[in-house]
Design a protein around this motif. Structure first.
Motif, PDB file in Angstrom:
ATOM      1  N   SER A   1      33.324   7.941   6.478  1.00 30.73           N
ATOM      2  CA  SER A   1      33.108   8.838   7.611  1.00 30.73           C
ATOM      3  C   SER A   1      33.754  10.179   7.323  1.00 30.73           C
ATOM      4  CB  SER A   1      33.719   8.247   8.881  1.00 30.73           C
ATOM      5  OG  SER A   1      33.136   6.991   9.168  1.00 30.73           O
ATOM      6  N   LYS A   2      33.141  11.226   7.859  1.00 32.20           N
ATOM      7  CA  LYS A   2      33.671  12.577   7.669  1.00 32.20           C
ATOM      8  C   LYS A   2      33.653  13.322   8.993  1.00 32.20           C
ATOM      9  CE  LYS A   2      32.344  13.473   2.905  1.00 32.20           C
ATOM     10  NZ  LYS A   2      31.720  14.450   2.011  1.00 32.20           N
ATOM     11  N   ILE A   3      34.568  14.298   9.096  1.00 30.70           N
ATOM     12  CA  ILE A   3      34.532  15.182  10.263  1.00 30.70           C
ATOM     13  C   ILE A   3      33.439  16.210  10.039  1.00 30.70           C
ATOM     14  CG2 ILE A   3      36.984  14.818  10.766  1.00 30.70           C
ATOM     15  CD1 ILE A   3      37.558  17.567   9.533  1.00 30.70           C
ATOM     16  N   LYS A   4      33.118  16.938  11.090  1.00 34.05           N
ATOM     17  CA  LYS A   4      32.074  17.958  10.985  1.00 34.05           C
ATOM     18  C   LYS A   4      32.531  19.075  10.062  1.00 34.05           C
ATOM     19  CE  LYS A   4      30.582  17.128  15.703  1.00 34.05           C
ATOM     20  NZ  LYS A   4      30.564  17.629  17.064  1.00 34.05           N
ATOM     21  N   GLN A   5      31.583  19.718   9.404  1.00 30.96           N
ATOM     22  CA  GLN A   5      31.870  20.810   8.480  1.00 30.96           C
ATOM     23  C   GLN A   5      32.665  21.921   9.178  1.00 30.96           C
ATOM     24  OE1 GLN A   5      31.418  20.821   5.217  1.00 30.96           O
ATOM     25  NE2 GLN A   5      32.243  22.874   4.967  1.00 30.96           N
ATOM     26  N   GLU A   6      32.263  22.242  10.412  1.00 27.81           N
ATOM     27  CA  GLU A   6      32.960  23.285  11.179  1.00 27.81           C
ATOM     28  C   GLU A   6      34.428  22.913  11.413  1.00 27.81           C
ATOM     29  OE1 GLU A   6      32.851  24.656  15.750  1.00 27.81           O
ATOM     30  OE2 GLU A   6      30.906  24.825  14.730  1.00 27.81           O
ATOM     31  N   GLU A   7      34.684  21.658  11.716  1.00 35.22           N
ATOM     32  CA  GLU A   7      36.054  21.189  11.937  1.00 35.22           C
ATOM     33  C   GLU A   7      36.868  21.255  10.639  1.00 35.22           C
ATOM     34  OE1 GLU A   7      35.150  17.998  15.527  1.00 35.22           O
ATOM     35  OE2 GLU A   7      34.839  17.396  13.438  1.00 35.22           O
ATOM     36  N   LEU A   8      36.230  20.869   9.533  1.00 32.64           N
ATOM     37  CA  LEU A   8      36.890  20.931   8.236  1.00 32.64           C
ATOM     38  C   LEU A   8      37.252  22.372   7.892  1.00 32.64           C
ATOM     39  CD1 LEU A   8      37.839  19.710   5.582  1.00 32.64           C
ATOM     40  CD2 LEU A   8      35.473  19.914   4.729  1.00 32.64           C
ATOM     41  N   GLU A   9      36.338  23.285   8.138  1.00 27.67           N
ATOM     42  CA  GLU A   9      36.583  24.698   7.859  1.00 27.67           C
ATOM     43  C   GLU A   9      37.722  25.237   8.718  1.00 27.67           C
ATOM     44  OE1 GLU A   9      32.777  26.573   8.320  1.00 27.67           O
ATOM     45  OE2 GLU A   9      31.984  25.657   6.489  1.00 27.67           O
ATOM     46  N   GLN A  10      37.792  24.786   9.959  1.00 27.44           N
ATOM     47  CA  GLN A  10      38.894  25.183  10.844  1.00 27.44           C
ATOM     48  C   GLN A  10      40.230  24.713  10.284  1.00 27.44           C
ATOM     49  OE1 GLN A  10      37.613  23.755  14.807  1.00 27.44           O
ATOM     50  NE2 GLN A  10      38.571  25.616  15.595  1.00 27.44           N
TER      51      GLN A  10
END
Length: 76
Positions: free
Chosen positions: A2-11
């Motif tokens: 499972s992965k977090i959303k790309q936007e969350e990762l970028e944050q």
């Protein structure tokens, strides 16, 4: 996996980058603070030596830093 959303990762990555920059700047400031404290101690030591030399030459005096005049300090 499972992965977090790309936007969350970028944050998260952006926040970590900002924290790293702040820690770097704090390190630079601490180094500058150390250098300034050292320079201050040197000046203070030089001034103490000059005060001793002046006291040897003139006795206990208060010097006017504006014009160099002085007054003798009365002994108690």
């Amino acid at each position: 996996m499972s992965k977090i959303k790309q936007e969350e990762l970028e944050q998260l990555q952006d926040q970590e980058k900002k924290k790293g920059a702040i820690l770097r700047d704090l390190g630079i400031l601490e180094t500058q603070k150390h250098q300034l404290l050292h320079a201050f101690a040197i000046i203070q030591d030089e001034q103490d030596k000059l005060k001793t030399a002046l006291e040897d030459a003139y006795g206990k005096i208060n010097v006017n830093l504006e014009d160099g005049s002085y007054e003798v300090v009365p002994e108690e």
